[in-house]
Enzyme design. Structure first.
Site, PDB file in Angstrom:
ATOM      1  N   ASP A   1      37.403 -33.027 -95.702  1.00 62.36           N
ATOM      2  CA  ASP A   1      37.268 -32.059 -96.777  1.00 62.36           C
ATOM      3  C   ASP A   1      38.624 -31.913 -97.458  1.00 62.36           C
ATOM      4  O   ASP A   1      39.578 -32.586 -97.095  1.00 62.36           O
ATOM      5  CB  ASP A   1      36.672 -30.726 -96.302  1.00 62.36           C
ATOM      6  CG  ASP A   1      37.695 -29.801 -95.667  1.00 62.36           C
ATOM      7  OD1 ASP A   1      38.831 -30.247 -95.401  1.00 62.36           O
ATOM      8  OD2 ASP A   1      37.365 -28.625 -95.444  1.00 62.36           O
TER       9      ASP A   1
ATOM     10  N   ASP B   1      32.272 -25.763 -88.030  1.00 61.34           N
ATOM     11  CA  ASP B   1      33.599 -26.106 -87.536  1.00 61.34           C
ATOM     12  C   ASP B   1      34.393 -24.829 -87.392  1.00 61.34           C
ATOM     13  O   ASP B   1      34.138 -23.852 -88.093  1.00 61.34           O
ATOM     14  CB  ASP B   1      34.317 -27.052 -88.508  1.00 61.34           C
ATOM     15  CG  ASP B   1      34.661 -26.352 -89.804  1.00 61.34           C
ATOM     16  OD1 ASP B   1      35.740 -25.729 -89.877  1.00 61.34           O
ATOM     17  OD2 ASP B   1      33.838 -26.390 -90.747  1.00 61.34           O
TER      18      ASP B   1
END
Lengths: 415, 367
Positions: free
Chosen positions: A93, A254
């Protein structure tokens, strides 16, 4: 349910000398060091999340990688650089948190794709812009214009992202980033992302939200969510609610929380499946900045601090669990706190930790080899190992989730 | 042990000009009984003392050395005594009028606060702390003392004693490969790269040994490639690149022979591709300059990472390196790094940013 661990160059050195608190002079950072998935018997996560801003640097200073490490990551790819075992996935990301203060993301879709493809990620999240705020009553039109703009940017970049992935036929699972400030706005984002073709969507900006608010959003999203769409929660760990989340299509999340609590939390440093304990604070006289300053200023005697630091370590290493040993350990830790002029005494909490001695019961490879050392709050090598231990506890908790038993049989294919 | 007593130490008194110094041996474990290190502190705004706090990492390194097999600490610690300390000659003055044998008498009172102790440590603070901390019953050390008249004299001695110059780096690098036993951390890390460099440099200038006799060191003054350029290239590759594969992370040892083979193979290809530039000193050639050596080191890492030396011939490195020919300007012409960045051939400096600029330029051509 899959758990991804966000990478922040957290490794431990296998040749660290705990007795003398020294690294091998020949140690090579990262290469000789071990990740949690290497030092524990089984990887405590199903994947790692690597942010572009950590690797390449972003607005807030340079990244956490040296230029040589960065070059090697690109050269070897994420799998070889992190020495990932089979079955541990990689997700990329942008690390939007690093540019949260900017008006527009300082990174292009192209640069982001260069990063994902250059490093060979399994999956990558589209470029997003975090909305810091939650207002369930604000409608899509009547809301802080800055929030609306950030959602528009995120959606526009997501469209550009998936277009490039499919036009260039890239070998990458695209994950659409959804931002919002309310159940309605999140649901609308998800609906639009699905129309663009996303089958996996990451929900951002949910870290500060209460579990109930997250559930409200998931419920609203569920009304538009296609049965095949999988959701990822960015930065959220609420293991106790994961079964509920999973009912609404959440298949992964996460978080660094279990890891970081080992050394960031005031008391919940050492996790067990049903409890958490404070770690025993024995700061390094030469490694602890506050203590160093106090010595320089002449407020703390370096000689006394060194002597008491040693006594504490010796007493803890000789610890045998008897009532006398508990009493002695508490007395010496207390004496050290007095020398270091710590304001708050931890006596009662230490007694709880020492009485339970939870490291003796733990089956993880770190507790088995380190014993009480893992419960000592001191230096990065002990603290990170305790963090790794916490992740192994998290992994065990996750194994018992109802949803995990389900996903292991109906696991979808990526790639 | 009584906490007030006299310590009598056999000593030699030396005459230096108008002053005396005293050479003696003392158990390092007991130095702190009568000596203080007088850390800097302020007393009513007046600066007192002159010494820095102990550097614990340094102390630990010495301590680990002391606990190793047969440690040796030959340099003396230096003490400044106040006038409570006396010297009693025990023998008549002999032929050497400047040297007298006798006993140094130090009054010890363990109850005295630090700043009232009769001796101040001028040099050897870290060493004496290491001895104090070491797991040894005793460790006698050589000491030199003088009786100072006032704090200003003590302070000036401290500055003078701590003003010694460390050995030149090049000499240290040359000595390292043949050094055994415990080394300070910084040198321990340099030992392997220095050993590899020495071996690369050892053979005369013959085919297959591109570096033979070309690396400039104190004993190879005719070499023209800077030892530091080579050391940096080796270290980079050893820790982040292609040479890492020959290293054993559990103890830091390495297969030096394979490393030598690997380096010689790659750099022979470089030498063959650019024979003229390879034969010129850095002033006339950016190839043998720090920027060229380091950048090509990264090129080596990129082309040969994970490939053992024996398999290098299969890579056709000659073809890869020849791709660089159109884009390099080692000895003349210009570097074309982009629309706004064209530099004269010697416009490259040995700075991290120029090295990375050149590295990226070379790596792009290889893709």
């Amino acid at each position: 349910m899959k758990f991804y661990f966000p990478d922040s160059q957290d490794l431990v050195s296998p040749t660290y000398d705990f007795q003398h608190d020294e690294y091998s002079p020949l140690r090579v950072r990262q290469r000789d060091d071990l990740y949690a998935h290497e030092i524990l018997d089984t990887p405590p996560y199903s994947g790692i999340l690597v942010s572009k801003s950590i690797v390449d640097g972003a607005m807030k200073g340079a990244g956490k990688y040296t230029s040589a490490q960065r070059a090697r990551l690109y050269r070897l790819g994420v799998e070889r650089f992190f020495r990932l075992p089979k079955g541990v996935e990689s997700l990329g990301d942008n690390g939007a948190f690093n540019y949260v203060d900017e008006l527009v993301p300082p990174v292009t879709v192209e640069e982001t794709l260069d990063f994902y493809i250059g490093c060979g990620f399994d999956a990558g999240v589209s470029v997003d812009h975090i909305i810091f705020g939650y207002d369930p009553l604000a409608s899509l039109d009547d809301v802080d214009p800055a929030w609306a703009e950030r959602r528009r940017i995120t959606l526009r970049l997501a469209e550009e992202f998936i277009t490039q992935v499919s036009e260039q036929n890239l070998n990458l699972q695209p994950v659409g980033a959804a931002q919002g400030w309310s159940p309605t706005s999140f649901a609308d984002s998800v609906e639009q992302l699905q129309k663009m073709g996303y089958q996996r969507i990451a929900l951002g900006g949910m870290v500060p939200l209460k579990t109930k608010d997250i559930l409200d959003c998931l419920q609203e999203i569920d009304k538009v969510r296609l049965p095949t769409t999988e959701l990822h929660l960015l930065g959220v760990t609420r293991v106790e609610s994961m079964d509920l989340f999973s009912d609404f299509g959440v298949t992964s999340f996460d978080s660094t929380s279990a890891f970081r609590q080992a050394f960031m939390d005031d008391r919940n440093n050492f996790h067990t499946e049903n409890d958490a304990f404070i770690a025993l604070r024995v700061p390094q006289v030469d490694g602890n900045p506050a203590l160093k300053r106090a010595i320089l200023a002449g407020r703390v005697s370096q000689k006394d601090a060194i002597a008491q630091e040693r006594v504490c370590l010796r007493v803890l290493r000789e610890f045998d669990g008897s009532a006398g040993a508990i009493e002695r350990a508490i007395a010496e830790l207390d004496a050290y706190e007095t020398i270091c002029q710590v304001n708050r005494s931890h006596q009662a909490e230490y007694e709880r930790t020492l009485t339970a001695a939870p490291w003796n019961e733990c089956e993880c490879s770190l507790c088995k080899t380190l014993g009480i050392e893992i419960a000592i709050f001191r230096g990065t090598e002990r603290n990170k190992r305790r963090g790794f231990h916490n992740m192994s506890v998290l992994a065990n908790k996750m194994k018992k989730l109802k949803s995990n038993v389900l996903t292991s049989t109906t696991r979808s294919n990526h790639g | 042990m009584a906490d007030r007593y006299e310590m009598r130490l056999p000593a030699i008194r030396l005459q230096q000009g108008a002053q005396h110094i005293y050479c003696f041996g003392v158990d390092g474990k007991r130095i702190h009984d009568f000596a203080t290190v007088s850390r800097v502190h302020r007393d009513d705004d007046q600066l007192q003392g002159y010494q820095r706090p102990e550097v614990l990492s340094h102390i630990r390194a010495i301590r680990r050395y002391l606990e190793s097999d047969s440690p040796l600490l030959p340099n003396a610690i230096v003490l400044a005594f106040d006038e409570r300390v006396k010297f009693e000659p025990s023998a008549p003055v002999g032929d050497l009028s400047y040297s007298v044998v006798g006993e140094l008498i130090i009054p010890v009172d363990e109850a005295l606060p630090d700043d009232e102790k009769p001796a101040w440590l001028v040099d050897g603070q870290q060493r004496s702390a290491a001895i104090r901390d070491a797991d040894l019953a005793q460790f006698p050390v050589a000491a030199v003392g003088f009786i100072a008249h006032g704090e200003a004299e003590q302070r000036s001695q401290f500055i003078l004693v701590n003003n010694t110059k460390p050995l030149p780096k090049g000499l240290i690098h040359e000595l390292l490969p043949d050094t055994t036993g415990h080394l300070p951390v910084a040198y321990a890390r340099k030992q392997l790269p220095a050993l590899i460099m020495t071996r690369l440099n050892a053979s005369a200038k013959e085919i297959g040994t591109p570096f033979g006799g070309r690396i400039s060191t104190p004993t190879t003054p005719d070499g023209y490639i800077k030892d530091n350029s080579i050391l940096k290239m080796i270290e980079n590759s050893l820790y982040e690149g292609a040479l890492y594969q020959y290293r054993d992370p559990s103890d830091g040892s390495a297969d030096v022979q394979q490393i030598e083979l690997h380096l010689n193979y790659f750099w022979t290809v470089v030498q063959a591709a650019f024979p003229e530039a390879w034969n010129l000193p850095p002033l006339k050639s950016r190839l043998t300059h720090g920027a060229g050596i380091q950048s090509l080191g990264y090129v080596m890492d990129s082309l040969t990472e994970g490939v053992p030396a024996a398999e290098l011939p299969g890579l056709d490195l000659e073809k890869a390196i020849s791709k660089l020919k159109p884009i390099v300007a080692w000895t003349s012409g210009t570097w074309d790094f982009g629309p706004d960045n064209v530099r004269r051939w010697n416009g490259l400096q040995n700075t991290p940013s120029d090295v990375s600029l050149l590295t990226n330029h070379l790596l792009r051509a290889l893709r």
